[in-house]
Scaffold this motif. Structure first.
Motif, short mmCIF file in Angstrom:
data_model
loop_
_atom_site.label_atom_id
_atom_site.label_comp_id
_atom_site.label_asym_id
_atom_site.label_seq_id
_atom_site.Cartn_x
_atom_site.Cartn_y
_atom_site.Cartn_z
N VAL A 158 0.86 -1.15 0.11
CA VAL A 158 0.04 -0.06 0.06
C VAL A 158 0.83 1.36 0.03
CG1 VAL A 158 -1.71 1.36 1.28
CG2 VAL A 158 -1.98 -1.05 1.23
N LEU A 159 0.72 2.04 -1.16
CA LEU A 159 1.23 3.37 -1.13
C LEU A 159 0.34 4.35 -0.65
CD1 LEU A 159 3.81 4.99 -1.92
CD2 LEU A 159 2.77 4.81 -4.37
N THR A 160 0.57 5.31 0.58
CA THR A 160 -0.35 6.08 1.04
C THR A 160 -0.05 7.57 0.23
OG1 THR A 160 1.00 6.82 2.59
CG2 THR A 160 -0.32 4.99 3.17
N TYR B 266 -6.13 2.02 -7.87
CA TYR B 266 -6.04 3.35 -7.39
C TYR B 266 -7.54 4.01 -7.10
CZ TYR B 266 -7.26 4.23 -12.12
OH TYR B 266 -7.92 4.24 -13.63
N PRO B 267 -7.63 5.06 -6.44
CA PRO B 267 -8.86 5.63 -5.99
C PRO B 267 -9.33 6.24 -7.24
CG PRO B 267 -6.86 6.59 -4.78
CD PRO B 267 -6.38 5.73 -5.59
N GLY B 268 -10.55 6.01 -7.16
CA GLY B 268 -11.49 6.71 -8.50
C GLY B 268 -11.41 8.22 -8.48
N GLY B 269 -11.81 8.77 -9.46
CA GLY B 269 -12.00 10.23 -9.66
C GLY B 269 -10.68 10.77 -10.36
N ASP B 270 -10.75 11.97 -10.72
CA ASP B 270 -9.79 12.58 -11.27
C ASP B 270 -8.51 12.61 -10.55
OD1 ASP B 270 -11.42 13.17 -13.45
OD2 ASP B 270 -11.72 15.18 -12.85
N GLU B 271 -8.42 13.09 -9.17
CA GLU B 271 -7.29 12.99 -8.56
C GLU B 271 -6.50 11.85 -8.58
OE1 GLU B 271 -5.95 14.01 -3.90
OE2 GLU B 271 -7.63 15.27 -4.61
N GLY B 272 -7.41 10.47 -8.07
CA GLY B 272 -6.73 9.31 -7.95
C GLY B 272 -6.25 8.78 -9.63
N SER B 273 -6.76 9.13 -10.52
CA SER B 273 -6.41 8.74 -12.03
C SER B 273 -4.69 9.62 -12.24
CB SER B 273 -7.45 9.34 -12.87
OG SER B 273 -8.42 8.44 -13.00
N ILE B 274 -5.06 10.75 -11.90
CA ILE B 274 -3.68 11.59 -12.07
C ILE B 274 -2.78 10.83 -11.14
CG2 ILE B 274 -2.42 13.87 -11.77
CD1 ILE B 274 -5.37 15.10 -12.44
N TRP B 275 -2.87 10.68 -10.02
CA TRP B 275 -1.79 10.00 -9.09
C TRP B 275 -1.38 8.66 -9.90
CZ3 TRP B 275 -3.20 7.81 -3.61
CH2 TRP B 275 -2.08 7.72 -3.10
N ILE C 153 2.31 -3.56 -16.35
CA ILE C 153 1.36 -2.93 -15.44
C ILE C 153 0.18 -2.88 -15.97
CG2 ILE C 153 1.22 -0.71 -14.45
CD1 ILE C 153 4.19 -0.18 -15.23
N GLU C 154 -0.85 -3.44 -14.99
CA GLU C 154 -2.25 -3.31 -15.29
C GLU C 154 -2.88 -2.13 -14.12
OE1 GLU C 154 -6.18 -5.89 -14.95
OE2 GLU C 154 -4.22 -7.06 -15.44
N MET C 155 -3.64 -1.14 -14.69
CA MET C 155 -4.23 0.00 -14.05
C MET C 155 -5.67 -0.44 -13.73
SD MET C 155 -1.53 1.64 -13.61
CE MET C 155 -1.79 3.17 -13.16
N ARG C 156 -6.21 -0.41 -12.37
CA ARG C 156 -7.53 -0.51 -12.26
C ARG C 156 -7.96 0.47 -10.88
NH1 ARG C 156 -8.51 -6.84 -11.15
NH2 ARG C 156 -7.51 -7.70 -12.75
N PRO C 157 -9.10 1.35 -11.42
CA PRO C 157 -9.47 1.96 -10.27
C PRO C 157 -10.19 1.06 -9.16
CG PRO C 157 -10.99 2.10 -12.00
CD PRO C 157 -10.01 1.22 -12.55
N GLY C 158 -10.39 1.31 -8.01
CA GLY C 158 -11.07 0.89 -6.98
C GLY C 158 -10.39 0.66 -5.75
N SER C 159 -9.13 1.37 -5.47
CA SER C 159 -8.56 1.28 -4.16
C SER C 159 -9.26 2.01 -3.10
CB SER C 159 -7.07 1.77 -4.08
OG SER C 159 -6.92 2.94 -4.14
N PRO D 220 -9.79 5.44 -0.59
CA PRO D 220 -9.25 6.89 -0.78
C PRO D 220 -7.84 6.99 -0.19
CG PRO D 220 -11.53 7.09 -0.16
CD PRO D 220 -11.13 5.26 0.24
N GLN D 221 -7.05 7.60 -0.50
CA GLN D 221 -5.70 8.10 -0.15
C GLN D 221 -4.71 7.22 -0.01
OE1 GLN D 221 -5.14 11.54 0.64
NE2 GLN D 221 -7.19 11.69 -0.20
N GLN D 222 -5.06 6.05 -1.11
CA GLN D 222 -3.82 4.84 -1.13
C GLN D 222 -4.03 4.21 -2.40
OE1 GLN D 222 -4.76 2.45 2.12
NE2 GLN D 222 -5.81 0.90 0.58
N ILE D 223 -2.88 3.93 -2.93
CA ILE D 223 -2.93 2.89 -4.22
C ILE D 223 -2.23 1.54 -3.70
CG2 ILE D 223 -1.43 2.61 -6.07
CD1 ILE D 223 -1.64 5.44 -7.08
#
Length: 132
Positions: A43-45, A83-92, A110-116, A118-121
């Motif tokens: 977990v990356l905070t 990663y967290p959803g939303g614009d901020e999560g996507s940018i991160w 590398i496979e990217m999926r939203p759904g973590s 908030p505030q962590q990857i």
């Protein structure tokens, strides 16, 4: 120089850093920033990520370093970045992905999926056969 030598060339700096600096910067991290997760998930905070970034700084983040090491040491695996959803999560997530690629990780691994949360990857190593 053969093709195999050329294919491995981008990985040498990454492998060197992973071998030479495995404990780098962990001693200075507050215990609230070091989280325990299952062996294949890190977990990356947002707090960890809020520091100034460079290639060395990104690799000094324990979850990133551990995930990269496990990916390189596990044949037939991929790195799932949740990663967290939303614009901020996507940018991160896109910034993290860019750093991983610049450090020598093949983009196809590398496979990217939203759904973590908030505030962590979450960084998880998955075998290619288990990724669906």
């Amino acid at each position: 120089m053969c093709y195999d030598d050329l294919a491995m060339k981008p990985l040498w700096p990454l492998l060197f850093i992973l071998i030479v600096a495995p404990g780098m910067a962990l001693e200075s991290l507050p215990s609230s920033m070091v989280q325990s997760e299952p062996a294949n998930r890190q977990v990356l905070t947002a707090e960890m990520w809020a520091r100034p970034r460079s290639g060395q700084a990104v690799l000094s983040m324990s979850p990133v370093r551990t995930a990269i090491r496990d990916l390189l040491n596990t044949p037939g695996s991929r790195l799932l970045v949740r990663y967290p959803g939303g614009d901020e999560g996507s940018i991160w997530a896109e910034e993290l992905q860019g750093w991983l690629i610049s450090l020598g990780i093949e983009p196809t691994l590398i496979e990217m999926r939203p759904g973590s949360s908030p505030q962590q990857i979450e960084l998880e190593i998955m075998s290619i056969t288990s990724v669906k």
